[in-house]
Design an enzyme around this catalytic site. Structure first.
Site, PDB file in Angstrom:
ATOM      1  N   LEU A 229      -6.924  -5.687   6.640  1.00  0.00           N
ATOM      2  CA  LEU A 229      -6.498  -6.743   5.714  1.00  0.00           C
ATOM      3  C   LEU A 229      -7.111  -6.583   4.324  1.00  0.00           C
ATOM      4  CD1 LEU A 229      -6.482  -9.889   8.016  1.00  0.00           C
ATOM      5  CD2 LEU A 229      -4.520  -8.731   7.017  1.00  0.00           C
TER       6      LEU A 229
ATOM      7  N   ASP B 163       0.836  -1.210   0.000  1.00  0.00           N
ATOM      8  CA  ASP B 163       0.000   0.000   0.000  1.00  0.00           C
ATOM      9  C   ASP B 163       0.871   1.261   0.000  1.00  0.00           C
ATOM     10  OD1 ASP B 163      -2.313   1.430  -0.032  1.00  0.00           O
ATOM     11  OD2 ASP B 163      -2.865   1.037   2.048  1.00  0.00           O
ATOM     12  N   GLY B 164       0.309   2.312  -0.568  1.00  0.00           N
ATOM     13  CA  GLY B 164       0.952   3.623  -0.485  1.00  0.00           C
ATOM     14  C   GLY B 164       1.659   4.075  -1.749  1.00  0.00           C
TER      15      GLY B 164
ATOM     16  N   THR C  13     -10.007  -7.477  -6.331  1.00  0.00           N
ATOM     17  CA  THR C  13     -11.285  -7.474  -7.063  1.00  0.00           C
ATOM     18  C   THR C  13     -11.925  -6.079  -6.989  1.00  0.00           C
ATOM     19  OG1 THR C  13     -12.243  -8.413  -5.047  1.00  0.00           O
ATOM     20  CG2 THR C  13     -11.860  -9.933  -6.853  1.00  0.00           C
TER      21      THR C  13
ATOM     22  N   TRP D 231       2.924   7.895  -2.273  1.00  0.00           N
ATOM     23  CA  TRP D 231       4.361   8.089  -2.544  1.00  0.00           C
ATOM     24  C   TRP D 231       4.531   8.986  -3.762  1.00  0.00           C
ATOM     25  CZ3 TRP D 231       7.578   7.156  -6.671  1.00  0.00           C
ATOM     26  CH2 TRP D 231       8.957   7.067  -6.419  1.00  0.00           C
TER      27      TRP D 231
ATOM     28  N   ARG E 175       1.556  -4.885   5.933  1.00  0.00           N
ATOM     29  CA  ARG E 175       0.845  -3.897   5.103  1.00  0.00           C
ATOM     30  C   ARG E 175       1.529  -2.564   5.306  1.00  0.00           C
ATOM     31  NH1 ARG E 175      -5.382  -2.831   3.806  1.00  0.00           N
ATOM     32  NH2 ARG E 175      -5.068  -0.984   2.534  1.00  0.00           N
TER      33      ARG E 175
ATOM     34  N   ASN F 149     -10.089  -3.232  -7.081  1.00  0.00           N
ATOM     35  CA  ASN F 149      -9.251  -2.254  -7.789  1.00  0.00           C
ATOM     36  C   ASN F 149      -9.762  -1.898  -9.184  1.00  0.00           C
ATOM     37  OD1 ASN F 149      -6.121  -3.421  -6.314  1.00  0.00           O
ATOM     38  ND2 ASN F 149      -7.388  -1.682  -5.729  1.00  0.00           N
TER      39      ASN F 149
ATOM     40  N   ARG G  74       0.195   8.729 -10.449  1.00  0.00           N
ATOM     41  CA  ARG G  74       0.048   7.531  -9.620  1.00  0.00           C
ATOM     42  C   ARG G  74       0.839   6.340 -10.183  1.00  0.00           C
ATOM     43  NH1 ARG G  74      -3.658   7.313  -5.812  1.00  0.00           N
ATOM     44  NH2 ARG G  74      -3.861   5.070  -6.065  1.00  0.00           N
TER      45      ARG G  74
HETATM   46  C1  FPP Z   1      -1.623   0.081  -3.559  1.00  0.00           C
HETATM   47  O1  FPP Z   1      -1.208   1.417  -3.514  1.00  0.00           O
HETATM   48  C2  FPP Z   1      -1.018  -0.622  -4.694  1.00  0.00           C
HETATM   49  C3  FPP Z   1      -1.710  -1.188  -5.736  1.00  0.00           C
HETATM   50  C4  FPP Z   1      -3.171  -1.209  -5.801  1.00  0.00           C
HETATM   51  C5  FPP Z   1      -1.025  -1.811  -6.891  1.00  0.00           C
HETATM   52  C6  FPP Z   1       0.243  -2.516  -6.552  1.00  0.00           C
HETATM   53  C7  FPP Z   1       0.757  -3.179  -7.758  1.00  0.00           C
HETATM   54  C8  FPP Z   1       2.034  -3.238  -8.103  1.00  0.00           C
HETATM   55  C9  FPP Z   1       3.144  -2.632  -7.312  1.00  0.00           C
HETATM   56  C10 FPP Z   1       2.393  -3.991  -9.338  1.00  0.00           C
HETATM   57  C11 FPP Z   1       2.737  -5.392  -8.941  1.00  0.00           C
HETATM   58  C12 FPP Z   1       3.656  -5.986  -9.895  1.00  0.00           C
HETATM   59  C13 FPP Z   1       3.950  -7.299  -9.990  1.00  0.00           C
HETATM   60  C14 FPP Z   1       5.029  -7.693 -10.892  1.00  0.00           C
HETATM   61  C15 FPP Z   1       3.234  -8.336  -9.245  1.00  0.00           C
HETATM   62  P1  FPP Z   1      -2.310   2.572  -3.691  1.00  0.00           P
HETATM   63  O2  FPP Z   1      -2.403   2.904  -5.122  1.00  0.00           O
HETATM   64  O3  FPP Z   1      -3.585   2.106  -3.053  1.00  0.00           O
HETATM   65  O4  FPP Z   1      -1.659   3.721  -2.873  1.00  0.00           O
HETATM   66  P2  FPP Z   1      -2.444   4.898  -2.105  1.00  0.00           P
HETATM   67  O5  FPP Z   1      -3.289   4.228  -1.045  1.00  0.00           O
HETATM   68  O6  FPP Z   1      -1.336   5.711  -1.533  1.00  0.00           O
HETATM   69  O7  FPP Z   1      -3.246   5.619  -3.140  1.00  0.00           O
END
Ligand code: FPP
Length: 239
Positions: free
Chosen positions: A188, A19-20, A65, A24, A181, A67, A32
Site C-alpha cells: 500500500l 504504479d509502473g 511524501t 512502461w 495498485r 516522491n 520516465r
Molecule cells: C508511479 O510510477 C507514478 C508516479 C509516482 C506518478 C504518477 C503521477 C501521475 C500519473 C500524474 C497524475 C496527474 C494528475 C492529473 C493527478 P513509477 O514512476 O513509480 O513507475 P516505476 O515503478 O515503473 O518506476
C-alpha cells in the site's frame, strides 16, 4: 466467459495507486516523464469510465511524501503534468458536476499549482455527482500525525476512531471499498492506511499507462466476487 458487473453492488469509492509509469517508459526506451504523461491519459480514461459506471468517488495517488527523493526534473515534470491537466479541464470541472478534492500538504507544491488547486477545489466544492480526490504530497502516516496533532490542540485526551476520522483529509468521504495498485507490486506504500482497513486489494500486473476501462471493469468484477465480511461471519452460517 465475460461476467457482467452487478450494478447493485458497485464499489462506492475506488482508490488507485498508479504504479509502473517508469517501467512502461523504460520498456519503450522513453524518458520516465513520457510514462507519467501516458499515466495522465490513463487517469483521464479511467476517471471517465468510473463516472459512466456510476462509481461515486475515485482517489488517485499522484505524488507521495516520499516522491520528493526523485530527480528534480521528474518531480517538476509530474507537477507540470498535473498543472496542465487542471488547466485543460478547468472549465469542465467547474461547469460539470465533479468535485475535485486533494489530500496531502499541497502548500509545499509550486505556487502556481497550489493556487490553481485551491481555486478548483473551492469552485467545485458543492458538486455532488462524482468526486475525484488526488493525493499530492500525501502520506498516510503524516496524515495521521496531523490528525493526532489537531486533536491534541483541541485538548482531546480520550480519542475515538471517529475523532481520528474527522481530522483526515478524507473526512467527508466513505472509506475505499477497492484499492487497485497496478504493476504487480503488492503493497500500500503509505496510501490511506486508516481508511483502507476493510478495503479489498487488487494488484493487476499491467503498468498504469496501459490500464483502461476493461481493466477497471475486471477489477470491479473481481471485487464483486470477494466475500466482504467486515469481521463478521457469513450470514447463512450465523442463522
Ligand atoms: C508511479 O510510477 C507514478 C508516479 C509516482 C506518478 C504518477 C503521477 C501521475 C500519473 C500524474 C497524475 C496527474 C494528475 C492529473 C493527478 P513509477 O514512476 O513509480 O513507475 P516505476 O515503478 O515503473 O518506476
Amino acid at each position: 466467459m465475460y461476467k457482467k458487473i452487478d450494478m447493485q453492488n458497485l464499489p462506492k469509492h475506488i482508490g488507485i495507486i498508479m504504479d509502473g509509469n517508469g517501467r512502461w517508459a523504460k520498456r519503450r526506451l522513453l524518458p520516465r516523464l513520457a510514462g507519467h504523461k501516458a499515466g495522465v491519459d490513463a487517469l483521464k480514461r479511467v476517471t471517465q469510465a468510473a463516472k459512466d459506471l456510476g462509481i461515486k468517488v475515485m482517489s488517485y495517488f499522484a505524488f507521495s511524501t516520499e516522491n520528493w527523493k526523485r530527480s528534480k526534473e521528474e518531480v517538476d515534470g509530474i507537477f507540470d503534468l498535473v498543472l496542465k491537466h487542471l488547466k485543460e479541464n478547468y472549465d469542465d470541472f467547474v461547469k460539470g458536476n465533479t468535485k475535485i478534492m486533494t489530500m496531502g500538504d499541497i502548500s509545499k507544491l509550486p505556487k502556481e499549482l497550489y493556487d490553481l488547486l485551491l481555486d478548483v477545489t473551492e469552485k467545485t466544492k458543492n458538486n455532488t455527482d462524482f468526486i475525484v480526490n488526488i493525493g499530492l504530497n500525501y502520506g498516510s502516516r503524516s496524515e495521521l500525525a496531523r490528525a493526532f496533532t489537531n486533536l491534541a490542540q483541541k485538548g482531546k485526551v480520550e480519542i475515538t476512531e471517529e475523532d481520528i476520522r474527522s481530522e483526515l483529509y478524507t473526512n467527508e468521504l466513505p472509506d475505499p471499498d477497492l484499492i487497485i495498485r497496478t504493476s504487480g507490486e503488492m503493497r500500500l506504500s503509505n496510501f490511506m492506511l486508516f481508511q483502507n482497513a476493510y478495503a479489498e486489494l487488487y494488484f493487476p500486473k499491467i503498468h498504469w499507462p496501459d490500464f483502461d476501462e476493461r481493466h477497471l471493469k475486471k477489477a470491479i468484477i473481481e471485487y464483486q466476487r470477494r466475500d466482504r465480511r467486515f469481521g463478521n461471519v457469513k450470514q447463512e452460517k450465523n442463522q
